[in-house]
Design an enzyme around this catalytic site. Structure first.
Site, mmCIF file in Angstrom:
data_model
loop_
_atom_site.group_PDB
_atom_site.id
_atom_site.type_symbol
_atom_site.label_atom_id
_atom_site.label_comp_id
_atom_site.label_asym_id
_atom_site.label_seq_id
_atom_site.Cartn_x
_atom_site.Cartn_y
_atom_site.Cartn_z
ATOM 1 N N ALA A 70 74.069 8.999 -9.177
ATOM 2 C CA ALA A 70 73.134 8.244 -9.938
ATOM 3 C C ALA A 70 72.020 7.702 -8.744
ATOM 4 O O ALA A 70 72.564 7.439 -7.544
ATOM 5 C CB ALA A 70 73.585 7.084 -10.855
ATOM 6 N N GLY A 113 77.719 10.141 -10.576
ATOM 7 C CA GLY A 113 76.870 10.892 -11.726
ATOM 8 C C GLY A 113 76.921 12.259 -11.626
ATOM 9 O O GLY A 113 76.942 12.980 -12.648
ATOM 10 N N GLU A 116 80.319 13.527 -12.706
ATOM 11 C CA GLU A 116 80.438 13.525 -13.994
ATOM 12 C C GLU A 116 79.573 14.193 -14.818
ATOM 13 O O GLU A 116 79.919 14.883 -15.948
ATOM 14 C CB GLU A 116 80.055 11.707 -14.435
ATOM 15 C CG GLU A 116 80.872 11.045 -13.817
ATOM 16 C CD GLU A 116 80.839 9.667 -14.301
ATOM 17 O OE1 GLU A 116 80.415 9.323 -15.331
ATOM 18 O OE2 GLU A 116 80.483 8.752 -13.344
ATOM 19 N N GLU A 136 81.845 5.563 -5.911
ATOM 20 C CA GLU A 136 81.524 4.480 -6.642
ATOM 21 C C GLU A 136 82.023 3.162 -5.893
ATOM 22 O O GLU A 136 81.581 2.302 -5.848
ATOM 23 C CB GLU A 136 81.234 4.362 -8.050
ATOM 24 C CG GLU A 136 80.474 5.256 -8.795
ATOM 25 C CD GLU A 136 81.008 6.714 -9.055
ATOM 26 O OE1 GLU A 136 80.510 7.336 -9.922
ATOM 27 O OE2 GLU A 136 81.971 7.069 -8.606
#
Length: 172
Positions: A70, A113, A116, A136
């Site tokens: 992200a 992300g 993911e 993270e």
């Protein structure tokens, strides 16, 4: 009139033009998943899903990064309340709801992300340079878009916990 996408390159490919190819194209940020890129990805997936000629979809990045996670710069000043009330991660799961098969073609970094996103796809093809991780924890948080559940199903509880709790990466 130019491409309708700023952060993606989208085309049909294959012998019968029946494969939708979505390439994440934000090289200056290692394909970090900013809100604009995610909106475009949802739009591209909807268009390819509704195209009767397309039988399967491939999502890929570059040789250096599938998606490095992200966009932290976009997120860093948001409070929990802002993220929660604005539905910050709403729509991230569009990949997992598309009815056509989606293949993640991963080479380079698939972190946070990006990891993911790859796990939301039906199949992951990983190149020799692929690096998967959920770093993270190094920022004081945990995966937020279903990564803890998907990673556990993909690699088992022990390795998933090691990756999530240490930030360590695994190769293809």
């Amino acid at each position: 009139a130019g491409s309708p996408y700023q952060y993606l390159a989208v085309q049909r490919t294959g012998a019968r033009q029946s494969v939708g190819l979505i390439q994440l194209n934000r090289p200056q940020a290692l394909n970090a998943l900013c809100e604009g890129l995610m909106q475009e990805l949802r739009r591209a997936l909807e268009a390819l899903e509704n195209d009767p000629q397309v039988g399967a979809i491939v999502i890929t990045g570059s040789q250096k990064a599938f998606a490095a996670g992200a966009d932290i710069k976009e997120m860093q000043n948001k409070t929990f309340q802002e993220c929660y009330s604005s539905g910050f991660l709403a729509g991230w799961d569009k990949v997992s709801t598309v009815r056509k098969p989606i293949i993640a073609a991963v080479n380079g970094y698939a972190l946070g992300g990006g990891c993911e996103l790859a796990m939301m796809c039906d199949i992951i093809y990983a190149g020799e340079k692929a690096q998967f991780g959920q770093p993270e924890i190094l920022l004081g948080t945990i995966p937020g878009a279903g990564g803890t559940q998907r990673l556990t199903r993909a690699v088992g509880k022990s390795l998933a916990m090691e990756m999530v709790l240490t930030g360590d990466r695994i190769s293809a």
